[in-house]
Structure formats: C-alpha cells, structure tokens
Design a protein around this motif. Structure first.
Motif, PDB file in Angstrom:
ATOM      1  N   TRP A  29       0.787  -1.258  -0.046  1.00 43.80           N
ATOM      2  CA  TRP A  29       0.000   0.114  -0.186  1.00 43.80           C
ATOM      3  C   TRP A  29       0.816   1.324   0.030  1.00 43.80           C
ATOM      4  CZ3 TRP A  29      -5.369   0.223   1.194  1.00 43.80           C
ATOM      5  CH2 TRP A  29      -6.173  -1.032   1.211  1.00 43.80           C
ATOM      6  N   VAL A  31       0.084   5.851  -0.684  1.00 38.12           N
ATOM      7  CA  VAL A  31      -0.728   6.785  -0.973  1.00 38.12           C
ATOM      8  C   VAL A  31       0.164   8.019  -0.686  1.00 38.12           C
ATOM      9  CG1 VAL A  31      -2.932   5.779  -0.601  1.00 38.12           C
ATOM     10  CG2 VAL A  31      -1.801   6.815   1.293  1.00 38.12           C
ATOM     11  N   ALA A 238     -12.959   4.581  -5.441  1.00 38.24           N
ATOM     12  CA  ALA A 238     -12.397   4.098  -6.680  1.00 38.24           C
ATOM     13  C   ALA A 238     -12.464   4.850  -7.853  1.00 38.24           C
ATOM     14  CB  ALA A 238     -13.003   2.582  -6.951  1.00 38.24           C
ATOM     15  N   ARG A 241      -9.689   8.573  -8.557  1.00 38.19           N
ATOM     16  CA  ARG A 241      -8.531   8.906  -9.309  1.00 38.19           C
ATOM     17  C   ARG A 241      -8.651   8.929 -10.737  1.00 38.19           C
ATOM     18  NH1 ARG A 241      -5.683   4.449  -9.534  1.00 38.19           N
ATOM     19  NH2 ARG A 241      -3.901   5.497 -10.225  1.00 38.19           N
ATOM     20  N   PRO A 242      -9.427   8.144 -11.484  1.00 41.28           N
ATOM     21  CA  PRO A 242      -9.971   8.486 -12.793  1.00 41.28           C
ATOM     22  C   PRO A 242     -10.586   9.949 -12.925  1.00 41.28           C
ATOM     23  CG  PRO A 242     -11.120   6.604 -12.047  1.00 41.28           C
ATOM     24  CD  PRO A 242      -9.825   6.904 -11.062  1.00 41.28           C
ATOM     25  N   ARG A 244     -10.290  12.391 -11.205  1.00 40.48           N
ATOM     26  CA  ARG A 244      -9.361  13.658 -11.191  1.00 40.48           C
ATOM     27  C   ARG A 244      -8.578  13.688 -12.623  1.00 40.48           C
ATOM     28  NH1 ARG A 244      -7.355  15.420  -6.170  1.00 40.48           N
ATOM     29  NH2 ARG A 244      -5.178  15.858  -6.871  1.00 40.48           N
ATOM     30  N   MET A 245      -8.443  12.734 -13.315  1.00 45.05           N
ATOM     31  CA  MET A 245      -7.811  12.798 -14.745  1.00 45.05           C
ATOM     32  C   MET A 245      -8.372  13.526 -15.514  1.00 45.05           C
ATOM     33  SD  MET A 245      -4.629  11.733 -13.825  1.00 45.05           S
ATOM     34  CE  MET A 245      -4.270  11.970 -15.464  1.00 45.05           C
ATOM     35  N   VAL A 258      -7.436   6.280 -18.981  1.00 55.53           N
ATOM     36  CA  VAL A 258      -8.828   6.385 -18.410  1.00 55.53           C
ATOM     37  C   VAL A 258      -9.862   5.941 -19.512  1.00 55.53           C
ATOM     38  CG1 VAL A 258     -10.400   7.777 -17.254  1.00 55.53           C
ATOM     39  CG2 VAL A 258      -7.992   8.105 -16.640  1.00 55.53           C
ATOM     40  N   ARG A 259     -10.786   5.086 -18.958  1.00 59.49           N
ATOM     41  CA  ARG A 259     -11.783   4.637 -19.837  1.00 59.49           C
ATOM     42  C   ARG A 259     -12.745   5.687 -19.557  1.00 59.49           C
ATOM     43  NH1 ARG A 259     -13.044  -0.328 -17.889  1.00 59.49           N
ATOM     44  NH2 ARG A 259     -14.174  -0.955 -19.798  1.00 59.49           N
TER      45      ARG A 259
END
Lengths: 357, 267
Positions: A29, A31, A238, A241-242, A244-245, A258-259
């Motif tokens: 882990w 972060v 979950a 993070r995507p 934020r992108m 990222v999908r």
C-alpha cells in the motif's frame, strides 16, 4: 541523416531531483499525502464529532455531555437514554449522513462538469427529487412512499437530463449544466403548480418537506442512509483517481489510460443515488452540495475533486446548521434548509465578490 | 515499426475526414505532420493515439491491434499531448506532472519512489523544477506548455504524440518547445507532432508527412521531399524553396503579391 536538427544548446536531463512529495507506504500500500489535506480532514472529522455531541446534549432538556457519552453506550438514566438514543442521536446521525451524501454528490458533479455551478441543486436533480416527493405527499403517501417517490424523481430527472445533454456519444460539462438549469426551472414551476393543486394540509406538509428538515428523523431514516453511504463511499473512492484525470479534459484522461465513458457513467450513477437518497431522507437541503466541495477545496488548498473533505464538510455544515436552526430562535424551530439556504446564499455572494469571473 | 495505421476511414459523426489512409511512423523518428487547416492531420494523430475510433481500418502498436490492448497498457507505451486540455483551478505544476503517472499506478499503490523519480526527472527535463509549487493558471503560455509536456514525459512512454504543441505560443516559446522536443527525440523517443509552421517542420522533422484533403501527398526526409511543387500542391501557395541559412534544411519563401510595387518604390 541530413535533416536532423542540432539547434538545442543545453542538455536539461540532469537529475537534480530535489522535489519529492510526502507519501505513506505500508507493504504494497502506498498513497501520496498532502500534509495540509490530512490536517484538514482530521480537523473536519473532529469538529463534526464535537458538533454532534453538542447537538445531542443541548435542547429543551439539557443532557450533560458526560451523560451523552454514557447514554450512547447504554448505561444511563432511562430519561437521558430516551432523549439521547431515541430522539436526538438519530436526528444528528441522519444529518451527518445526509450532509456527507450531499457533499459527495456535489463534489462528483462539480468535478464531472468542471464547473462549481454543476452541483445537483442547480442542475435539477434536487428539483426532480422534490417533484417525486410532492407527488407522493399529495397522494397521501407514507414516509417510505415519499422517500421512494423522491428517489424515483431524482433518477428520472437525471436520466432525462443525461439524454437531453448527450451529443455525439458524450456528455459535455457545460451542456449538462445548461440543460440541468433549464430542467430545474421547469420542475420548480411544476412543483409550485402541484402545491397550488393540493389541499391546505397536503400543501403545508409538502412545503415543510421542500425546505429540507431533519425534524422527527428516527433510526428508520438514519440506517438506510448509512447503508447507502456504506455502498457508495467505496465506489466513490475507486472513481476518484480517474475523475481527477478527467478534470484535465477527456483527451488528457484517455491519453493516460482512463476509460472515460464508463467512469463518467458510474460517477453520474453514484452522484444521483447519493443526492436522491439524501433528498429522500431529509428533503432537498439546499446549498450543501454546492458549497461543501468548494469550501473543502479552499480549505485543503488542492485542485479539483476532494471527496473525503467534501463529505466531511457537508456533514459538518448540516450538523451545525441544524443545531443553529433549532437553537438560534429558540423556542421557534426552523427547518435546517432555511439555515443552509441563508448560509449558502451569503457564501455564494462572497464567492462572486471575491472571484470576478 | 511500432506504430502504424492501415486503411483508416476517419470521421466525426457524419463528417468524413479521411478514407483508406495508411501511415507508418518510423521508429526513433521525429515525425511531423503538416497540411492546411481541416486536412485531417490532427484527426490522424488522434486516431493513432486511440482518441478517435476509426470507422474502418486498424491502428497497430507493437504488432498488436491498439484496441485489443488495455488502455492503461497503451498509456505506458504511447503518450499524447492533446490540443484541448483543461487546467483545473488552482492546480500546481507538481500536481499536474504527477498526474502523468496514472498509468503506472493502481488503487492500492498510488505513489512509489519510481513515481517521484519520474516526476522529478520530467520536471528537470522541461526545466519546470523551480515552478513545481506554482499554480499552472499563473504561468506564461510557454511555461504552461512545458508543464504539460512534463506531465506527458512523466508518463515515461517511448512514443510521444503532440497535437499542435506550439499553437498560441509566441516565436520564442515556439522555439523553446521545439528545442525541447528535439532533445527528447535525441534521447531516443519516437515523436509525432502536428505543426503549422512549414519552416519549423523542415528544421526539426526527420520524417515529414504532408497531408491534404485527408490523404498523404508526400512523406519522407524533408530535405528530399520539400519542393515548390509540393508546397503548391499541399497549400496552394506558390513559393521558392531555399536552404535555411542556419540548418541547411528547406526554407519556404512564399511568392509575394506586392513584389513589383515594392521593387518599383525602392529602385
């Protein structure tokens, strides 16, 4: 190779790697932590806890804070226990859960639309939930039917807005906001019409619900809301993070893998369910979803979506507002929505004064 | 050949941009795509970067269909600096560059020493280390573009696609960004860029692709393919092509409409 240019002078690839952000690792882990965010999140959690204890403690019958603690763990006088565990604790817990849900929902939609006005209050979801709730009230529905009606109203409204704003296989943020504001205006008109058609008693009851209130909330309200959070908070974690992108633009997000469309679909679903569940539980408590993410962002000094801090800010806002609404004009009891509306309005004016954009 | 497209039909909604377009990006090249507005050069780049799904045809990366690879796996081999990027309010340079590490991270492993090293070296390479804690929205256009490039570099991909990286920059920042691209190319990366300035394209490109109306008119070493005939065919501009006094690469001097008048005045 004659076309190869040699115009550069310095070779900047030297490793002067002085920059290194703090991070926390434990086995597999790890972060990345911004110290300020950790501090703010801890402080918000502590403040919410304190506000909750105070809210349970004070009222027509004051329960000393020590007795509140013992009552929570079930070893107190029957009177204190009744007041704490049956009357005040469920209300406070409902407020915390509802505030967190509104905060999260607002953070999700403001991130997706890349617009601070893209919160569920503005883009019609809350109005849709209200329409569903009012219809249930007018048909004399039970508390559960009113909750179900507002949940359905919220989902139906979200689907309608999504379909109307989708263009060429994708939803653009500003379109979602504009279509949402239009839809919201329509629904507010519809809500007002429905209120005029209702009889006096129904109309008063619906109006009370419409302001957003935590009055008379019991564990029957608190527990379903907590269960909703228990399911949706991991989903939000979950997705963060995507998401934020995606704040860097759809192309930038796709470029790093990222999908985009599935992530956006899942995030909208999570945001609508959170907002719908919260509205079903406590009515449309205005401005929490708008203000909490903006406040959280300024407090943590970070860019873009800050889910944990937004949820905690929402929880704190609702807890404090409800406390103030009950105690400020005592013995007059205001619905919490009046207080958040007043606070939110002031806050919005302050923002507009500060940011000339 | 690591990156190539074959028989591509490209369209936005119903507007056809190109049909049966095939292209191969030479490994280790600095490939520059040029052509007039709306010729499909950015569209081709987007298709190569899997941003746009071709209506027909295929894009291959390392011998595999790009659509058959997990998108995060593609993102570890191929980076893109898109044209339409959004700067979130208040984001710092370090935060932006760090987000380029996304394809190397997982939910459970969000930040490692490899991430920190990649971010630090990307910022050093683009000379933005001193700006690390500055807000991106406060930077000049050139600094901002370097920060975006740093984010793409932090992705640590051997192939990097750049969609009009110099647009909206003044001449000194254009040169700054292109010099940086040349450095990245010399370090061994394959670069593909869409550029507007023909002379800059000739200076920096090792491989030039000239497009018009969704088809490739010519491709190859700019020294060999850039002629007045090609420029007229692609851009409908009559010109002279002379050696660039600095680099010896082809330099385009457009024919002047007012030449006769100017000569008359100064003679």
């Amino acid at each position: 190779m004659s076309g190869s240019p040699k115009t550069s002078t310095a070779s900047p690839a030297g490793e002067r790697a002085a920059w290194n952000p703090p991070s926390l690792g434990l086995g597999p882990w790890s972060v990345r932590l911004a110290p300020r965010t950790v501090l703010v999140v801890t402080a918000l959690a502590a403040l919410t806890f304190c506000a909750a204890i105070v809210a349970i403690s004070v009222g027509e019958f004051n329960v000393p804070i020590g007795d509140v603690m013992t009552a929570v763990f079930g070893q107190s006088t029957p009177v204190a226990e009744l007041i704490v565990n049956k009357l005040r604790a469920p209300r406070v817990v409902t407020g915390i859960a509802v505030g967190a849900a509104f905060g999260l929902s607002g953070a999700i939609f403001q991130s997706l639309t890349r617009n601070p006005l893209g919160s569920p209050d503005f883009i019609g979801f809350t109005s849709g939930a209200a329409t569903g709730g009012i219809v249930a009230v007018i048909f004399g529905g039970t508390a559960w039917q009113i909750a179900g009606g507002s949940m359905l109203g919220c989902i139906a409204c979200a689907v309608a807005i999504y379909v109307l704003s989708a263009r060429g296989g994708g939803v653009q943020g500003y379109r979602l906001v504009l279509v949402g504001i239009g839809t919201s205006a329509l629904l507010v008109a519809a809500n007002n019409y429905l209120l005029t058609r209702a009889n006096l008693w129904e109309s008063a009851s619906a109006a009370a619900w419409l302001t957003g209130s935590l009055g008379g909330r019991t564990w029957e309200h608190a527990l379903p809301m907590l269960a909703t959070l228990a399911v949706l908070i991991p989903a939000c974690a979950a997705l963060s993070r995507p998401m934020r992108m995606m704040e860097l633009g759809d192309d930038s997000a796709r470029a790093v893998g990222v999908r985009v469309e599935p992530v956006r679909g899942a995030a909208i679903a999570a945001g609508v369910l959170l907002c719908g569940a919260a509205t079903a539980t406590a009515g449309p408590i205005v401005f929490v979803a708008l203000a909490a993410p903006q406040l959280a962002r300024r407090l943590t000094g970070s860019a873009g979506v800050v889910l944990t801090a937004s949820a905690l800010t929402g929880a704190l806002l609702v807890t404090l507002s409800d406390l103030a609404a009950q105690r400020l004009l005592d013995p007059v009891q205001l619905p919490v929505g009046v207080m958040t509306g007043a606070l939110g309005g002031l806050y919005l004016l302050y923002l507009l004064r500060k940011d000339p954009r | 050949m690591r990156l190539s497209g074959a028989g591509l039909t490209l369209a936005y909604d119903n507007r056809l941009v190109a049909s049966d377009l095939s292209v191969e990006i030479p490994d280790g090249s600095f490939t520059v795509i040029i052509g007039p507005n709306a010729c499909g050069k950015s569209t081709l780049l987007r298709a190569l970067a899997r941003m746009l799904k071709p209506k027909a045809g295929t894009v291959h990366l390392d011998g595999q269909l790009i659509t058959s690879l997990p998108t995060k796996e593609v993102a570890r081999r191929l980076g893109l600096l898109p044209q339409s990027a959004v700067v979130p309010d208040g984001i710092t340079v370090a935060d932006l560059v760090g987000r380029g590490r996304y394809p190397h991270q997982r939910l459970m492993r969000q930040w490692s020493s490899a991430d920190a090293a990649a971010v630090a070296s990307a910022m050093a390479a683009t000379d933005v280390t001193d700006l690390a804690e500055r807000r991106v929205d406060e930077l000049s256009g050139g600094q901002r573009q370097r920060a975006w490039l740093a984010m793409a570099l932090a992705q640590e991909t051997p192939i990097l696609l750049l969609d009009e990286p110099t647009t909206f920059l003044d001449i000194s920042h254009q040169i700054e960004v292109l010099d940086l691209c040349a450095d990245l190319h010399e370090e061994g990366r394959t670069l593909v860029a869409v550029l507007h300035d023909l002379n800059q394209a000739c200076r920096y490109a090792t491989h030039l692709i000239a497009m018009r109306d969704g088809r490739i008119v010519a491709e190859g070493d700019p020294m060999e393919i850039v002629t007045p005939g090609l420029v007229e065919e692609v851009f409908e501009v009559r010109c002279e092509v002379i050696p660039d006094p600095q680099t010896g690469t082809p330099m385009i001097v457009p024919e002047a409409r007012t030449r006769a008048r100017a000569t008359a005045r100064f003679s």
